[in-house]
Design a protein around this motif. Structure first.
Motif, PDB file in Angstrom:
ATOM      1  N   LEU A 113       1.834  99.510  44.996  1.00  0.00           N
ATOM      2  CA  LEU A 113       2.035 100.401  43.846  1.00  0.00           C
ATOM      3  C   LEU A 113       2.212 101.857  44.238  1.00  0.00           C
ATOM      4  O   LEU A 113       2.754 102.641  43.456  1.00  0.00           O
ATOM      5  N   ASP A 114       1.766 102.244  45.422  1.00  0.00           N
ATOM      6  CA  ASP A 114       1.930 103.636  45.834  1.00  0.00           C
ATOM      7  C   ASP A 114       3.326 103.927  46.366  1.00  0.00           C
ATOM      8  O   ASP A 114       3.681 105.083  46.594  1.00  0.00           O
ATOM      9  N   GLY A 115       4.132 102.889  46.590  1.00  0.00           N
ATOM     10  CA  GLY A 115       5.490 103.092  47.086  1.00  0.00           C
ATOM     11  C   GLY A 115       5.570 103.451  48.551  1.00  0.00           C
ATOM     12  O   GLY A 115       6.665 103.725  49.068  1.00  0.00           O
ATOM     13  N   ILE A 116       4.446 103.431  49.252  1.00  0.00           N
ATOM     14  CA  ILE A 116       4.382 103.797  50.669  1.00  0.00           C
ATOM     15  C   ILE A 116       3.794 102.663  51.503  1.00  0.00           C
ATOM     16  O   ILE A 116       4.397 102.216  52.482  1.00  0.00           O
ATOM     17  N   TYR A 117       2.607 102.225  51.134  1.00  0.00           N
ATOM     18  CA  TYR A 117       1.892 101.212  51.922  1.00  0.00           C
ATOM     19  C   TYR A 117       2.260  99.813  51.450  1.00  0.00           C
ATOM     20  O   TYR A 117       2.931  99.627  50.431  1.00  0.00           O
ATOM     21  N   LEU A 118       1.812  98.806  52.193  1.00  0.00           N
ATOM     22  CA  LEU A 118       2.337  97.460  52.065  1.00  0.00           C
ATOM     23  C   LEU A 118       1.483  96.555  51.187  1.00  0.00           C
ATOM     24  O   LEU A 118       0.275  96.733  51.069  1.00  0.00           O
ATOM     25  N   THR A 119       2.138  95.576  50.587  1.00  0.00           N
ATOM     26  CA  THR A 119       1.450  94.481  49.913  1.00  0.00           C
ATOM     27  C   THR A 119       1.009  93.461  50.970  1.00  0.00           C
ATOM     28  O   THR A 119       1.418  93.549  52.141  1.00  0.00           O
ATOM     29  N   PRO A 120       0.203  92.449  50.589  1.00  0.00           N
ATOM     30  CA  PRO A 120      -0.083  91.374  51.539  1.00  0.00           C
ATOM     31  C   PRO A 120       1.183  90.740  52.109  1.00  0.00           C
ATOM     32  O   PRO A 120       1.262  90.458  53.307  1.00  0.00           O
ATOM     33  N   ARG A 121       2.188  90.540  51.253  1.00  0.00           N
ATOM     34  CA  ARG A 121       3.449  89.967  51.750  1.00  0.00           C
ATOM     35  C   ARG A 121       4.135  90.917  52.717  1.00  0.00           C
ATOM     36  O   ARG A 121       4.699  90.487  53.742  1.00  0.00           O
TER      37      ARG A 121
END
Length: 438
Positions: free
Chosen positions: A393-401
């Motif tokens: 959601l921050d547009g920078i860091y990653l999701t689990p995927r």
């Protein structure tokens, strides 16, 4: 059944290829996993927030939010360690935060559009940090994941800076320097992915704060030398994979807001120019200008100096929410300069060894692919905000995927590096979620 299977193998050579490691024995699907020449019992991951497992963090630079237990369990080094364990059982200790950790963003609900043809919009809210999240962490052994959110390579040249970082302070139980912690870990195998954070604070404020300007290439190179030399002095047999730095201007934080605004009057879309503030003055945005994610829901509203924020030259988007074309180009050039130094350092280190011991994970190439869509395990993923599956959601860091995709990049680098002699099964990214909607 065995006879039928044998006949199938005789008639269909492609089946033989599928079972080439063991002939036509039923149930055998490929070569057995092996760590080869790697000492993964002391796998140590070194890096910044991407290594630590930050996800759903702040939309503003220097925010502490985004590190919490659930996200840490999906940190890409933890996923790599899990795959190592398929070949050789290992422990992998992370400094897990309790509860909500340092806080994070979440989608709290969906709001229906006034226009029937449009999908509901997510409402993003903040979850407060856990009380006492900065309390010291005492490990059982070595800390295997030494990922420090907000860590810049330049901090290694001035170690007093990292001492002020609460994420470092909570794991610095010996009260030593960051380099001494790396030395004490004495890795047998390591991953190192450092340098992306050096660009974030400057870029996430529209290149408006000179004090956050990334270090020049010589300073970055000196910091990289210092870290690797300190580590290898105490772990001369260590082998490792070093990730390069992605072009951050491909991240959704910089690519989600269009230079044109869709004015939905009575549910009919009309394109309007967007006015931005740059070093050369106020003008309409062009395709090469990057309007930052925090401006997304404010354009066209009563914000700033009045109504129609961003749609009139009297109420333009401020410069701290814009990376204009020249600023974005400067960042890209500096990132590429850093990456050349990373490649050069790896080449130099390998030349000093009897057998090459260091490989490059090309994260920059991966993000270039993701920017034009990318398919893995039959699933299409991309850098698209919310829907792409890679960025949180921050547009920078990653999701689990997204972390699974990064982990696979490191794993494939390991498997393709002959002197490692390793066969590590890749991760099926479909087992890991992207952005979670209510």
């Amino acid at each position: 059944m065995r006879r039928i299977f044998t006949i199938a193998c005789t008639l269909f050579p492609t089946l033989i290829l599928l079972f080439i490691s063991g002939g036509c024995n039923p149930g055998l699907v490929g070569p057995n996993p092996t760590v080869g020449q790697l000492n993964v019992f002391r796998y140590v991951a070194i890096g910044d927030g991407f290594t630590a497992g930050v996800t759903n963090g702040s939309l503003e630079p220097y925010g502490y939010s985004g590190l919490y237990a659930e996200g840490q369990q999906y940190a890409f080094p933890k996923l790599i360690a899990d795959q190592f364990s398929l070949a050789q059982s290992i422990d992998f200790e992370q400094p897990i935060l309790t509860g909500n950790g340092s806080g994070f963003l979440q989608i709290s609900n969906m709001v229906a559009s006034d226009c029937p043809a449009e999908s509901p919009s997510p409402v993003i809210s903040s979850v407060n940090p856990e009380t006492g999240w900065k309390s010291p962490y005492t490990p059982q052994g070595i800390i295997n994941n030494i990922g420090i959110p907000q860590l810049k390579a330049g901090h290694l040249l001035n170690d007093t800076l990292i001492q002020l970082n609460p994420f470092f302070s909570r794991i610095n139980f010996k009260q030593g320097s960051f380099l001494s912690m790396i030395q004490d870990s004495r890795p047998g195998f390591f991953t190192l992915w450092l340098g992306t954070t050096d660009f974030l604070a400057y870029a996430m404020k529209g290149a408006e704060y000179p004090g956050s300007l990334p270090a020049d290439t010589e300073q970055f190179s000196a910091a990289l030398d210092q870290l690797l030399e300190a580590m290898l002095l105490h772990a001369p047999e260590a082998k490792g994979v070093i990730g390069n730095i992605p072009d951050i201007t491909r991240f959704p934080y910089f690519r989600t807001v269009s230079y044109l605004y869709i004015n939905r009057d009575k549910c009919k879309g009309t394109l309007l120019p967007v006015y931005i503030t740059t070093a050369s003055g106020i003008r309409t945005a062009a395709p090469e200008d990057l309007i930052l994610l925090p401006a997304k829901d404010k354009i066209g509203t009563d914000y700033g100096s009045g109504e129609s924020f961003g749609l009139t030259p009297e109420n333009p988007i401020p410069a701290y929410w814009v990376l204009d074309e020249s600023e974005a180009k400067m960042l890209r050039n500096l990132i590429q300069s850093y990456n050349l130094r990373i490649q050069s350092k790896i080449t130099s280190l390998n030349a000093s060894r009897e057998k090459p011991a260091f490989a490059l994970a090309d994260i920059d190439y991966l993000t270039a692919q993701l920017a034009h869509s990318y398919t893995e395990d039959g699933l299409e993923v991309s850098t698209e905000y919310l829907s792409g599956g890679i960025f949180s959601l921050d547009g920078i860091y990653l999701t689990p995927r997204g972390n699974a995709v990064i982990a696979n990049t490191f794993i494939r680098t390991i498997n393709s590096f002959d002197s490692f002699g390793a066969i590590i099964p890749p991760i099926n990214i479909t087992d890991y979620p992207g952005v979670v909607f209510p």
